[in-house]
Motif scaffolding. Structure first.
Motif, PDB file in Angstrom:
ATOM      1  N   ILE A  45       0.841  -1.204   0.000  1.00 19.39           N
ATOM      2  CA  ILE A  45       0.000   0.000   0.000  1.00 19.39           C
ATOM      3  C   ILE A  45       0.875   1.252   0.000  1.00 19.39           C
ATOM      4  O   ILE A  45       0.626   2.202  -0.745  1.00 19.39           O
ATOM      5  CB  ILE A  45      -0.970  -0.012   1.197  1.00 19.39           C
ATOM      6  N   LYS A  46       1.913   1.263   0.828  1.00 18.50           N
ATOM      7  CA  LYS A  46       2.815   2.414   0.870  1.00 18.50           C
ATOM      8  C   LYS A  46       3.532   2.596  -0.468  1.00 18.50           C
ATOM      9  O   LYS A  46       3.750   3.727  -0.913  1.00 18.50           O
ATOM     10  CB  LYS A  46       3.843   2.258   1.994  1.00 18.50           C
ATOM     11  N   ALA A  47       3.878   1.491  -1.120  1.00 17.82           N
ATOM     12  CA  ALA A  47       4.546   1.567  -2.421  1.00 17.82           C
ATOM     13  C   ALA A  47       3.637   2.232  -3.454  1.00 17.82           C
ATOM     14  O   ALA A  47       4.065   3.130  -4.186  1.00 17.82           O
ATOM     15  CB  ALA A  47       4.949   0.168  -2.882  1.00 17.82           C
ATOM     16  N   LYS A  48       2.382   1.812  -3.502  1.00 13.92           N
ATOM     17  CA  LYS A  48       1.435   2.423  -4.443  1.00 13.92           C
ATOM     18  C   LYS A  48       1.261   3.907  -4.127  1.00 13.92           C
ATOM     19  O   LYS A  48       1.199   4.739  -5.031  1.00 13.92           O
ATOM     20  CB  LYS A  48       0.082   1.721  -4.371  1.00 13.92           C
ATOM     21  N   ALA A  49       1.162   4.225  -2.856  1.00 16.46           N
ATOM     22  CA  ALA A  49       0.983   5.623  -2.458  1.00 16.46           C
ATOM     23  C   ALA A  49       2.200   6.464  -2.860  1.00 16.46           C
ATOM     24  O   ALA A  49       2.042   7.596  -3.333  1.00 16.46           O
ATOM     25  CB  ALA A  49       0.737   5.714  -0.950  1.00 16.46           C
ATOM     26  N   LEU A  50       3.404   5.917  -2.710  1.00 20.53           N
ATOM     27  CA  LEU A  50       4.606   6.667  -3.092  1.00 20.53           C
ATOM     28  C   LEU A  50       4.641   6.914  -4.599  1.00 20.53           C
ATOM     29  O   LEU A  50       5.040   7.991  -5.051  1.00 20.53           O
ATOM     30  CB  LEU A  50       5.875   5.948  -2.632  1.00 20.53           C
ATOM     31  N   LEU A  51       4.217   5.937  -5.379  1.00 22.11           N
ATOM     32  CA  LEU A  51       4.157   6.139  -6.836  1.00 22.11           C
ATOM     33  C   LEU A  51       3.189   7.264  -7.182  1.00 22.11           C
ATOM     34  O   LEU A  51       3.488   8.115  -8.030  1.00 22.11           O
ATOM     35  CB  LEU A  51       3.764   4.838  -7.539  1.00 22.11           C
ATOM     36  N   ILE A  52       2.051   7.307  -6.505  1.00 21.45           N
ATOM     37  CA  ILE A  52       1.065   8.366  -6.748  1.00 21.45           C
ATOM     38  C   ILE A  52       1.629   9.722  -6.332  1.00 21.45           C
ATOM     39  O   ILE A  52       1.517  10.710  -7.071  1.00 21.45           O
ATOM     40  CB  ILE A  52      -0.257   8.065  -6.017  1.00 21.45           C
ATOM     41  N   ALA A  53       2.240   9.783  -5.160  1.00 19.89           N
ATOM     42  CA  ALA A  53       2.812  11.042  -4.680  1.00 19.89           C
ATOM     43  C   ALA A  53       3.878  11.554  -5.646  1.00 19.89           C
ATOM     44  O   ALA A  53       3.938  12.749  -5.936  1.00 19.89           O
ATOM     45  CB  ALA A  53       3.401  10.848  -3.283  1.00 19.89           C
ATOM     46  N   SER A  54       4.683  10.653  -6.173  1.00 21.50           N
ATOM     47  CA  SER A  54       5.749  11.045  -7.095  1.00 21.50           C
ATOM     48  C   SER A  54       5.178  11.514  -8.425  1.00 21.50           C
ATOM     49  O   SER A  54       5.631  12.508  -8.998  1.00 21.50           O
ATOM     50  CB  SER A  54       6.705   9.874  -7.314  1.00 21.50           C
ATOM     51  N   LEU A  55       4.189  10.807  -8.921  1.00 22.98           N
ATOM     52  CA  LEU A  55       3.529  11.161 -10.172  1.00 22.98           C
ATOM     53  C   LEU A  55       2.903  12.555 -10.098  1.00 22.98           C
ATOM     54  O   LEU A  55       3.005  13.351 -11.027  1.00 22.98           O
ATOM     55  CB  LEU A  55       2.447  10.130 -10.494  1.00 22.98           C
ATOM     56  N   GLY A  79       7.688  -0.575 -15.115  1.00 22.83           N
ATOM     57  CA  GLY A  79       9.058  -0.371 -14.683  1.00 22.83           C
ATOM     58  C   GLY A  79       9.377   1.067 -14.314  1.00 22.83           C
ATOM     59  O   GLY A  79      10.540   1.421 -14.129  1.00 22.83           O
ATOM     60  N   MET A  80       8.348   1.888 -14.216  1.00 21.45           N
ATOM     61  CA  MET A  80       8.558   3.296 -13.868  1.00 21.45           C
ATOM     62  C   MET A  80       8.685   3.428 -12.353  1.00 21.45           C
ATOM     63  O   MET A  80       7.735   3.151 -11.612  1.00 21.45           O
ATOM     64  CB  MET A  80       7.396   4.155 -14.374  1.00 21.45           C
ATOM     65  N   SER A  81       9.856   3.847 -11.915  1.00 19.79           N
ATOM     66  CA  SER A  81      10.086   4.035 -10.483  1.00 19.79           C
ATOM     67  C   SER A  81       9.478   5.360 -10.037  1.00 19.79           C
ATOM     68  O   SER A  81       9.105   6.213 -10.862  1.00 19.79           O
ATOM     69  CB  SER A  81      11.590   4.032 -10.194  1.00 19.79           C
ATOM     70  N   ALA A  82       9.407   5.546  -8.731  1.00 24.23           N
ATOM     71  CA  ALA A  82       8.913   6.807  -8.184  1.00 24.23           C
ATOM     72  C   ALA A  82       9.752   7.966  -8.727  1.00 24.23           C
ATOM     73  O   ALA A  82       9.216   9.003  -9.127  1.00 24.23           O
ATOM     74  CB  ALA A  82       8.954   6.763  -6.654  1.00 24.23           C
ATOM     75  N   LEU A  83      11.064   7.783  -8.796  1.00 26.46           N
ATOM     76  CA  LEU A  83      11.956   8.825  -9.325  1.00 26.46           C
ATOM     77  C   LEU A  83      11.640   9.119 -10.790  1.00 26.46           C
ATOM     78  O   LEU A  83      11.566  10.282 -11.198  1.00 26.46           O
ATOM     79  CB  LEU A  83      13.414   8.395  -9.161  1.00 26.46           C
ATOM     80  N   MET A  84      11.435   8.095 -11.591  1.00 26.25           N
ATOM     81  CA  MET A  84      11.115   8.295 -13.005  1.00 26.25           C
ATOM     82  C   MET A  84       9.805   9.063 -13.176  1.00 26.25           C
ATOM     83  O   MET A  84       9.704   9.947 -14.035  1.00 26.25           O
ATOM     84  CB  MET A  84      11.009   6.949 -13.721  1.00 26.25           C
ATOM     85  N   LEU A  85       8.801   8.719 -12.374  1.00 22.29           N
ATOM     86  CA  LEU A  85       7.516   9.403 -12.465  1.00 22.29           C
ATOM     87  C   LEU A  85       7.644  10.876 -12.100  1.00 22.29           C
ATOM     88  O   LEU A  85       7.058  11.742 -12.762  1.00 22.29           O
ATOM     89  CB  LEU A  85       6.481   8.715 -11.572  1.00 22.29           C
TER      90      LEU A  85
END
Length: 122
Positions: A45-55, A79-85
């Motif tokens: 859940i935290k991983a999905k949330a971090l991807l959203i926050a980064s996007l 394969g898009m990391s939080a940094l990439m987003l």
């Protein structure tokens, strides 16, 4: 047999942490992080949330998630990391936060592009 709305919608329920991150409500993010600390699904859940926050460039939400040990190198199904987003969307403050938390700049997505290549394109 007809299924109820709850049964048909059970896989489409948005976790409160995801919602809090999406709307960038940092107080709610912190509250939800406290609530899920013992949930076996908390890392996912935290991983999905971090991807959203980064996007979305929600740096405050991303910081709260990283402070709670969200995986800085999480990637989505492309394969898009939080940094990439964050790079793809020009969110420089979020990029700096992720880099300060040791985001891996060498990860590549399914198109064999790393965060620097993505940043240069945008």
């Amino acid at each position: 047999m007809k299924r109820s709305f709850e049964q048909s919608n059970q896989n489409n329920v948005i976790h409160p942490l995801i919602l809090a991150t999406y709307i960038n409500n940092i107080e709610m993010v912190q509250n939800e992080l406290t609530k899920i600390s013992t949930d076996p699904e908390s890392d996912r859940i935290k991983a999905k949330a971090l991807l959203i926050a980064s996007l979305k460039g929600h740096t405050g939400a991303a910081k709260a998630l990283l402070d709670d040990k969200a995986n800085v190198n999480v990637a989505n199904s492309h394969g898009m990391s939080a940094l990439m987003l964050a790079c793809a969307n020009g969110h420089t403050t979020t990029v700096k936060l992720l880099l300060n938390d040791n985001a891996d700049i060498n990860l590549v997505n399914i198109h064999n592009k790393d965060a620097i290549m993505i940043a240069e394109e945008n």
